[in-house]
Each structure stands twice: as structure tokens, then as C-alpha cells.
Design an enzyme around this catalytic site. Structure first.
Site, mmCIF file in Angstrom:
data_model
loop_
_atom_site.group_PDB
_atom_site.id
_atom_site.type_symbol
_atom_site.label_atom_id
_atom_site.label_comp_id
_atom_site.label_asym_id
_atom_site.label_seq_id
_atom_site.Cartn_x
_atom_site.Cartn_y
_atom_site.Cartn_z
ATOM 1 C CB CYS A 544 -1.011 0.392 1.229
ATOM 2 S SG CYS A 544 -2.600 -0.649 0.859
ATOM 3 C CG ASP A 545 3.227 2.382 3.130
ATOM 4 O OD1 ASP A 545 3.250 3.587 2.952
ATOM 5 O OD2 ASP A 545 4.268 1.851 3.782
ATOM 6 N N PRO A 546 4.164 2.161 -1.617
ATOM 7 C CG PRO A 546 5.407 -0.056 -2.668
ATOM 8 C CD PRO A 546 4.646 0.687 -1.530
ATOM 9 N N GLY A 549 2.044 6.384 -3.617
ATOM 10 C CA GLY A 549 3.237 6.751 -3.568
ATOM 11 C C GLY A 549 3.025 7.303 -5.379
#
Length: 775
Positions: A544-546, A549
Site C-alpha cells: 500500500c505504501d508504493p 506513492g
């Protein structure tokens, strides 16, 4: 709309290419899908039977607003369409040789290729499915408790992740091609994208700690816990969050005890779970959400496809809308100047588009940037980076890799939270040793400024005068308390674009709540699809972070493009949770279209059987097998001594999966994992070793593509680090400069603002800037 000057030809057959096309069409591009006469197989993917001439809800979600023609590369019709196109999207359905030929025939064209291992290298011709790709890139062996079978992340999430990674370089390459007349091939490797998003740079952590390999599998504690009426998810990335969690449970005695050490909690997991669940199982989910949020503990309801639709925050933001496919679906995860993209057009039938009615795209937009094809696409773009942790920094790192000059701002009293994970390495300058910080902030310049002081805010505003883009991912109240909201930025620099990447968005009841990747996986439904059926939901731990991003970076480029047309800056909102939900859309549209609740299957699949991971002869050696066709099944059955006719099709094999698993496990058990994989592949059965997530730098395909680059960091030394998971024209290696040490470029940047040595020294003496954290 922003991309109305762009025609896209979509030759892809899978989720990744279709989602990249959706990103383009939602921004106004004209997308023409080229299909075989029977349509791509993705049309028939559904939890229920799809009637002839119809399409399943996943395809409808991805393809709404596109056109469809029947044909293939080389057809006169298709070549005419390509001649007027800015972009062609391909995947494993188009061979590397065909991509090369297409680029030669159309030298000004951008081609975005999303293949399992990219277009070049010894594994380029291999086309494993997403499950096997997870096994090969460390995603399986890093997940789960050591007493259970390791498991893959659910929902084909790394198809969506690869598409998210493809968005920013694809759009940047299109605009560079328009400026210089030279096209490009954006060569995306799903394996590389998966290795970053799933392993959270474990390979670098292994190198920095001088271990021989990554630790064995683990689970988080606390994480997803049972409540009185459902499941609730937490994460405690910081000491303050763990202490808040203890206060929530009315157990302040735990705050300074041995339970404060994550290693202690995971090594004594049963004891820790008993403590936590004694409290959580006597409270409702809503009660827990309220208590945790008051204490600033990241928390979320763990939703299935139906549950996420009724989340009050998402309902308040009107995030779900009526879809042309006849069901409710997530809306695009961004707003430009407060407006979402409009409802998409209809879902095309196979070959159902009238070519005469497909108008030419608008005249090409003139975008800012270098016209030299040797430059990186974003050369000349300046970015003020006010982000922290991973989602925001991954966004600005992508912009930096593509050529932007990115200034990353921290303060000595509030360094980037990801730095603080460096404490585990025990070095004196431990704040430089956060391995994820080291991996996610290369090619930036780093400065420290105290945003709580008038002096610090004044210096930030002086930086704003000179940038094209400001990116931040604080919780909304924080940046506004600093006086750095959109109104202030726009007043100071009317041409600047501002991207805000809050966890939950800038309005709605959860506006001020904090959230991390784990929170998004819990709330979006990703966790619901991950884990074994007889176990609890599990987080995926990473993507979920990248995903957030790359959606933020794509939205930033849309904002810059709009600014170049209008001359006015643009305010972009790119909420983390909305990107996650778009990439979890299948479970939502299956519910709203078909009333089917998708459930976690462990390592099994609705489309391949048998599929699983099986223990091999060595310690913690696991073999992944995925059978998608009857011919593959016949080969496997012959090898392991099973009657193939006993389960002649996928439905029968799903029914008999347990018995088949026992036969496969018995055959694999005494064999070294590489020998077992080789025997299966030689027989025509797709199989791969579950690779250690801490040893990915030794993958032969990654070595051949130069994915891991040697980077000399002034504090932590020289290590191999991953670059970006794609290749573009003119880039032999991605990392030009290592991640900056704290305040490394203070003097350089402040001199650019016109400060002299005495003024900079005074700032240092006053603690406004510095190179050592102060707590």
C-alpha cells in the site's frame, strides 16, 4: 481533461495493463483496446458465469470509457491507430521481438510494457502468473508464522502494484517524447515491483546487519485482532503508538515492560495475544475504533468487499459511485482543484466501437522540461518534499529518479519517522541506519528546518518561491498548523502545484486520523483476502505504501501538465486509502455486481488448481506450484503418480484440492527444492522455489538487468540497493546520489537562497538547522 491530447492503444490482456489504461482514461486520454475476436480472457473473469457477449465486473471496472476494436499488431487498421497514438500498452501477450519491431516502425511512440520479468534478461521469456511471481520475489516466504505454511498476498495485488509503478514513468516519457520527438520503451518488470513492495527492502537490511539471510517468517503484534463483533486492525510503528495501544487496553503497566520490544511480542505470540484479546474480545469494533483514535493509534475495521462500501468516512466522501457497468464502484483516487474525474463512459463490447466515431485526440499540450532526449524526463522540475515514512517518500523518489531536483525537508526535532527504525542496528549515528529510509530517499537533497518556528517557516516559503511542486503527507491538521496549506502556497507561488497525500483525505469524519500501509490493507479489504481460510485475516505488509506513492506521483504529473496549459498552479489531493481501494476493486465490484463475497484462499486460486506451496527436503525450503491448464495437470499427475482423469478440469481439481495437495506434498517432501522445481518445469508444470526475501540481489534476472545497484552511502557504507522497477531510454542506472544524511545539504540549499556563512552559522547556533537529532 488533462490527457485529452493523448491516444492510447491497449494491446494488453491482463490486469496490470488494463489498470494502467484506466489511469490514463480517467485523466481524459482516449484509449482504444485491441482484442482478438473472442475478446481478452479478462472479460470472462468473474465469480459467476459470464453470459456470451457480456463481461465480468472486473473487466467492466477497468475498461469503462475505452473503445474496442478487433485486430492485432500488423493489421492495417491497428497500424493506422498506432500511427496517431502517443502510447501503446503491452504485456506478456506481446513478445519482446514484437515490441522491438513496433518501436522501430514508430520511433516517436512511447510503449509501456508490463511483463513478469521485463523485456530483457535470461528470464524475459518466462511468464509465471502472479502467485508464482510472488514466490520468486520473496513475497511468500516473508509472510506468516513459522509454525504454519507461508502464504501469498491475495487479490493479485502485485498486478495492480506493477501498473501503479508504470504510471509516472509512462506519463513522463510521453511528454518527453512530445518535446524532443524521440519515443521510448518503458520496460516494467513485475518481479522487480513485487520485490520492492513485498519485501520492504529486506535484502538491504540483511546487508546492513551483516546477517547471511533474512530472518524467518513473522507476523505483526499487535495487528489484526478479534473484537466482539468482527475484526479490527492496528499498527504500532512508533513507541508513542505502542504506548497509546497499551493505554487503550487499560494496561499502562505494559508500556515500559518487556512487551515494549516487538521481538519479545513475536517470540511469545500466544502470551501476547492472550493479553490483547482479553480486552478486544469484550469490545465492539466501533468502541475500539473510537478509543484507539482518541489516542492517535492507527486503527481500522477489517473489511470484506461489502463492509468497505459502508465505511462512514468513505460514504461521507461519496467515494463510491454508480458505474456504467451497472454496479457501485470506487471512484478515481485523486482530486484536482477539488474535482474528481467524471463518471467514465460505457463498457465496450468486443469490437463494438465505431471507428468513424473515434475522434482524433486534441492538439498536443506543450509541457515544461528539457527537450534533450539524453536528459531524464523531469530534468528541470524542482520539488519541495515535505513527506515522511514510505508512501510520500516513494512518490518523490520516483520523481527524483525521473530527473527532478527534490529537496527533502526534515527537522532535528522531528526527523522522518522512517529514520528512527535505524535504532535496531545499534550504531552511534543510528538515525542514518533506517534501512527503508536509506532505500527510499536516494537522488534527493536533504535539509533540516524547524517548521514550528517563524524562521523555519519563512525559509520554507522562500524555497516555495523556486519550486514547481510541493508534496506533503502529514495528517491534515499538521501542515495547516504550520501555515503551509494550499492557500498559503498558492499565494506565495501562483504557479506551484501542491500534492497532499493524507491517509484518509482532506474531509470526512476520519480526516485527522493517522494511517499507515497496514491500516490501508485492513480497511480496503486487502487483508480480508490474505491468509489461510482457517486462520484470521492477515496484512500483506508492504504494497500500500508504493501504491499510494505512485498514484501520488502520477497525480503530481497531471497537476504539472494542467499548470503548463493554464499557467496557474493546481491543488492535488491523493488520499492513500483511495488508491488502496482502487487496487482492491475486484472484491468490491464482485459484491455490488454479483452479490458474491470473495474470501481468502490461502495459496489457492479460483483460476488455477492445484496451486500451493509445499515443504521440500531442506530447512525452510518451499516449492510453489500453479496449474492453470489441463495439459499442465496431466503432466503433473503423471509425474506424481495420480490419475489425471480423476479431476479432468479446474472445477474438479478445486473440489479434490486437499487430496491432490497430499500427493504433491509427498512427492516434494524428500527432494531439494531446486531439484523438485527443475523436474516439474521440465515436465511442463509451472513451479518455482519460494525465494528468501533477504537474498533477492542474487536473483539471476535481477543481476542481468542491473536492478540492484551498488550505492556508497557516507554513513552506512556501500551496499547493493534496488533502483526503480523499470527501464527507460538513457538510464543505465537509477541511483545517482545516495540518500542524504540528516541535514546534509543545509549549507548548499541555504546558499542558493542567498544566505551567507554567518547567517547559516546563526541558524545552526539557534537549533533551527542541524545534522544530529534532538529529542
Amino acid at each position: 481533461m488533462t490527457l485529452s491530447d493523448i491516444r492510447v492503444i491497449d494491446l494488453s490482456h491482463g490486469i496490470a495493463g488494463a489498470y494502467l489504461a484506466k489511469l490514463m482514461v480517467d485523466a481524459g486520454a482516449q484509449v482504444v483496446r485491441v482484442e482478438p475476436a473472442e475478446g481478452v480472457a479478462l472479460r470472462r473473469r468473474s465469480a459467476v458465469a459470464v453470459s456470451e457477449g457480456e463481461s465480468g465486473p472486473l473487466f467492466a471496472f477497468l475498461a469503462a470509457g475505452t473503445h474496442s476494436v478487433v485486430g492485432e499488431l500488423g493489421d492495417e487498421l491497428v497500424e493506422e491507430l498506432v500511427a496517431d497514438a502517443a502510447l501503446v500498452i503491452v504485456d506478456a501477450a506481446t513478445s519482446p521481438a514484437a515490441v522491438e519491431s513496433l518501436a522501430e516502425r514508430h520511433p516517436g511512440l512511447v510503449i509501456s510494457s508490463i511483463r513478469p520479468y521485463g523485456l530483457a534478461g535470461p528470464w524475459a521469456s518466462a511468464t509465471p502468473n502472479e502467485f508464482l511471481l510472488q514466490a520468486d520475489t520473496g513475497s511468500v516466504l516473508c509472510r506468516g508464522h513459522i509454525t504454519h505454511v507461508p502464504f501469498a498476498a491475495g487479490g493479485d495485488i502485485f498486478e495492480w502494484t506493477a501498473a501503479s509503478y508504470a504510471g509516472p514513468p509512462t506519463l513522463a516519457a510521453i511528454d518527453r517524447a512530445r518535446r524532443c520527438g524521440v519515443g521510448d520503451v518503458v520496460d516494467v518488470s513485475m518481479a522487480e515491483a513485487t520485490s520492492i513492495a513485498a519485501s520492504t527492502f529486506s535484502d538491504l537490511a540483511v546487508q546492513m546487519s551483516k546477517r547471511q539471510e533474512a530472518p524467518l517468517r513473522s507476523v505483526e503484534a499487535p495487528s489484526i485482532e478479534p473484537a466482539l463483533d468482527g475484526w479490527v486492525g492496528f499498527n504500532t510503528n512508533t513507541r508513542a503508538q505502542f504506548q497509546g495501544f497499551c493505554l487503550m487496553m487499560e494496561r499502562p503497566d505494559l508500556m515500559e515492560s518487556e512487551w515494549g520490544d516487538l521481538r519479545e511480542r513475536t517470540s511469545r505470540l500466544d502470551e501476547w495475544n492472550a493479553i490483547v484479546r482479553e480486552w478486544t474480545m469484550t469490545h465492539t469494533v466501533d468502541e475500539i475504533l473510537s478509543s484507539a483514535s482518541e489516542l492517535r493509534v492507527p486503527v481500522a475495521r477489517v473489511n470484506d468487499g461489502a463492509g468497505v462500501l459502508s465505511e462512514p468516512h468513505l460514504v461521507a466522501r461519496e467515494f463510491f459511485g454508480d458505474h456504467p457497468g451497472g454496479f457501485a464502484a470506487p471512484r478515481p483516487p485523486r482530486l484536482l482543484d477539488g474535482e474528481r474525474p467524471p463518471r467514465p463512459g460505457p463498457v465496450p463490447s468486443v469490437g463494438g466501437s465505431d471507428l468513424a466515431a473515434i475522434s482524433a485526440p486534441d492538439a498536443a499540450v506543450a509541457t515544461s522540461g528539457s527537450s534533450d532526449p539524453a536528459d531524464r524526463p523531469l530534468a528541470g522540475v524542482r520539488v519541495l518534499d515535505l513527506t515522511s515514512w514510505w508512501a510520500g517518500p516513494s512518490s518523490t523518489q520516483a520523481l527524483a529518479a525521473l530527473g527532478a531536483d527534490v529537496l527533502h525537508v526534515e527537522s532535528v526535532t522531528r526527523p522522518d519517522g522512517m529514520r528512527l527504525t535505524g535504532m535496531m542496528f545499534g550504531a552511534d549515528n543510528w538515525w542514518e541506519w533506517g534501512h527503508m529510509f536509506v532505500a527510499a530517499n536516494s537522488d534527493k537533497r536533504g535539509i533540516t528546518l524547524d517548521l514550528t518556528s517563524e524562521i523555519g517557516r519563512d525559509l520554507v516559503m522562500r524555497l516555495v518561491d523556486h519550486v514547481d511542486l510541493v508534496v506533503e503527507n502529514f495528517s491534515p491538521r499538521v501542515v495547516e498548523q504550520f501555515g503551509l496549506g494550499w492557500d498559503a502556497i498558492h499565494a506565495r507561488n501562483p504557479r506551484a502545484v501542491m500534492v497532499r497525500m493524507p491517509a484518509f483525505g482532506l474531509d470526512g469524519p476520519w480526516r485527522e486520523r493517522v494511517g499507515f500501509a497496514q491500516t490501508m490493507e485492513q480497511m480496503s479489504g486487502m487483508a480480508w483476502l490474505t491468509g489461510h481460510p482457517d486462520d484470521q485475516p492477515r496484512i500483506m505488509r508492504g504494497p500500500c505504501d508504493p501504491i499510494a506513492g505512485m498514484h501520488g506521483a502520477f497525480a503530481a504529473l497531471l497537476g504539472l501538465r494542467t499548470r503548463d496549459v493554464t499557467g496557474e498552479g493546481v491543488f492535488v489531493e491523493s488520499p492513500m486509502v483511495e488508491a488502496a481501494i482502487n487496487c482492491s476493486a475486484e472484491m468490491i465490484v464482485e459484491w455490488t455486481a454479483n452479490g458474491v463475497a470473495l474470501e481468502r484462499l490461502g495459496n489457492r486460486s479460483r483460476f488455477a488448481a492445484p496451486q500451493g506451496v509445499y515443504p521440500a527436503g531442506g530447512t525452510e525450503e518451499w516449492l510453489a506450484v500453479s496449474v492453470e491448464t489441463d495439459a499442465q495437470w496431466a503432466a503433473l499427475a503423471s509425474l506424481i503418480g495420480v490419475d489425471a482423469d480423476s479431476a479432468p478440469d479446474v472445477a474438479a481439481r478445486v473440489e479434490r484440492h486437499d487430496a491432490i495437495d497430499e500427493s504433491i506434498a509427498a512427492w516434494v517432501a524428500d527432494r531439494p527444492v531446486l531439484d523438485a522445481a527443475a523436474a516439474l518445469v521440465a515436465a511442463g508444470v509451472p513451479a518455482l522455489e519460494c525465494r528468501n526475501h533477504g537474498m533477492l540481489r542474487f536473483h539471476p534476472q535481477f543481476e542481468a538487468r542491473g536492478f540492484y545497484e551498488e550505492v556508497a552511502h557516507p554513513a552506512v557504507g556501500t551496499h547493493l540497493m534496488p533502483g526503480q522497477p523499470y527501464r527507460i531510454r538513457g538510464v543505465d542506472r537509477w541511483v545517482r546520489t545516495p540518500t542524504p544524511t540528516l541535514g546534509q545539504h543545509n549549507h548548499e540549499v541555504l546558499r542558493e537562497l542567498g544566505l551567507d556563512a554567518a547567517e547559516i552559522a546563526a541558524l545552526e547556533a539557534a537549533g533551527e538547522i542541524g545534522t544530529v537529532p534532538v529529542f
